[in-house]
Design a protein around this motif. Sequence first.
Motif, short mmCIF file in Angstrom:
data_model
loop_
_atom_site.label_atom_id
_atom_site.label_comp_id
_atom_site.label_asym_id
_atom_site.label_seq_id
_atom_site.Cartn_x
_atom_site.Cartn_y
_atom_site.Cartn_z
N UNK A 159 15.90 68.07 -27.03
CA UNK A 159 15.96 66.91 -25.91
C UNK A 159 15.83 67.78 -24.63
N UNK A 160 15.46 67.60 -23.43
CA UNK A 160 15.52 67.95 -22.15
C UNK A 160 16.70 67.79 -21.87
N UNK A 161 17.40 68.86 -21.27
CA UNK A 161 18.90 69.08 -20.80
C UNK A 161 18.80 69.35 -19.36
N UNK A 162 20.06 69.45 -18.67
CA UNK A 162 20.03 69.69 -17.29
C UNK A 162 19.09 70.84 -16.88
N UNK A 163 18.55 70.71 -15.75
CA UNK A 163 17.42 71.76 -15.07
C UNK A 163 16.13 71.71 -16.03
N UNK A 164 16.04 70.75 -16.87
CA UNK A 164 14.90 70.84 -17.72
C UNK A 164 14.73 71.57 -18.81
N UNK A 165 15.76 71.99 -18.87
CA UNK A 165 16.00 73.21 -20.11
C UNK A 165 16.00 72.48 -21.61
N UNK A 166 15.03 72.74 -22.59
CA UNK A 166 15.26 72.32 -23.95
C UNK A 166 16.34 72.57 -24.65
N UNK A 167 17.18 71.70 -24.97
CA UNK A 167 18.25 71.81 -25.70
C UNK A 167 18.07 71.19 -27.22
N UNK A 168 18.45 72.17 -28.25
CA UNK A 168 18.53 71.93 -29.58
C UNK A 168 19.41 71.10 -30.18
N UNK A 169 19.09 70.20 -31.01
CA UNK A 169 20.15 69.25 -31.68
C UNK A 169 20.90 69.89 -32.69
N UNK A 170 22.12 69.68 -33.09
CA UNK A 170 22.76 70.19 -34.10
C UNK A 170 23.36 71.40 -33.78
N UNK A 171 23.57 72.08 -32.82
CA UNK A 171 23.85 73.48 -32.59
C UNK A 171 25.48 73.41 -32.51
N UNK A 172 26.19 74.62 -32.78
CA UNK A 172 27.41 74.53 -32.78
C UNK A 172 27.79 74.57 -31.28
N UNK A 173 27.23 75.09 -30.46
CA UNK A 173 27.83 75.02 -28.91
C UNK A 173 26.32 75.37 -28.08
N UNK A 174 26.27 74.91 -26.99
CA UNK A 174 25.18 75.22 -26.08
C UNK A 174 25.82 75.50 -24.75
N UNK A 175 24.77 76.27 -23.93
CA UNK A 175 25.15 76.45 -22.38
C UNK A 175 23.49 76.47 -21.96
N UNK A 176 23.81 75.76 -20.60
CA UNK A 176 22.71 75.83 -19.62
C UNK A 176 22.99 76.93 -18.59
N UNK A 177 22.27 77.79 -18.33
CA UNK A 177 22.42 79.21 -17.52
C UNK A 177 21.50 79.07 -16.35
N UNK A 178 21.90 79.63 -15.26
CA UNK A 178 20.95 80.13 -14.12
C UNK A 178 20.81 81.62 -14.43
N UNK A 179 19.53 81.82 -14.37
CA UNK A 179 19.10 83.48 -14.51
C UNK A 179 19.51 84.01 -13.20
N UNK A 180 20.11 85.33 -13.34
CA UNK A 180 20.54 85.85 -12.20
C UNK A 180 19.95 87.28 -12.07
N UNK A 181 19.49 87.92 -13.13
CA UNK A 181 18.74 89.17 -13.09
C UNK A 181 18.28 89.52 -14.65
N UNK A 182 17.07 90.44 -14.50
CA UNK A 182 16.34 90.66 -15.49
C UNK A 182 16.05 92.15 -15.47
N UNK A 183 16.95 93.00 -16.26
CA UNK A 183 17.03 94.23 -15.78
C UNK A 183 16.11 95.22 -16.98
N UNK A 184 15.21 95.98 -16.49
CA UNK A 184 14.49 96.70 -17.68
C UNK A 184 15.46 97.86 -18.22
N UNK A 185 15.07 97.75 -19.57
CA UNK A 185 15.70 98.47 -20.46
C UNK A 185 14.64 98.82 -21.69
N UNK A 186 13.86 99.71 -21.50
CA UNK A 186 12.91 100.31 -22.53
C UNK A 186 11.78 99.29 -22.77
#
Length: 172
Positions: free
Chosen positions: A112-139
């Motif tokens: 289903x669509x969750x907060x901020x339009x993020x796709x949330x999967x059904x039946x998972x043990x736990x979930x979070x919706x997060x704001x991306x702060x950084x994308x750090x190059x690593x190889x």
Amino acid sequence: MTALTDLGTYSGTSAGFDPAVFRSVFRRHAAGVAVITAAGDRPVGFTATSLTSVSAEPPLLSFGISTGSSSWPTLAEAPFVGVHVLGEHQEALAATFARSGADRFGPATGWREGPHGVPLLDGVSAWLVCRVLARIPAGDHRIVVAQALAGDPTGPGGPLLYHQGGFNGLRH
């Protein structure tokens, strides 16, 4: 010792180290299994075993994604992501999101669509919706750092683990 100032170009003393040995070592490391999702023109997602808690105050986490992943173009721009901790009952879901070319959000995947339009999967043990702060190059990957904004830790099942190239439940 050489300082790590640019992980994208660092070669240090590992020049000539066999990547197959590196992968073999990490196959021996049991890791929790998560699925990371993001909204775009169409939803994307991938299975991750690199999910790590970074900080409790503020609530930060990180995960790695290959820049060759079909999900990367969307993740490279997405302001928010969904982080889903899979339960031992979700081997098939983990395999679907790990398989290249799979219809990850097809009829077999409950979501289903969750907060901020993020796709949330059904039946998972736990979930979070997060704001991306950084994308750090690593190889050939990027390390994504994100701050948790919403979540639910009350889903079913014990943890799903990845070990020796396969998915397993935790045996007591």
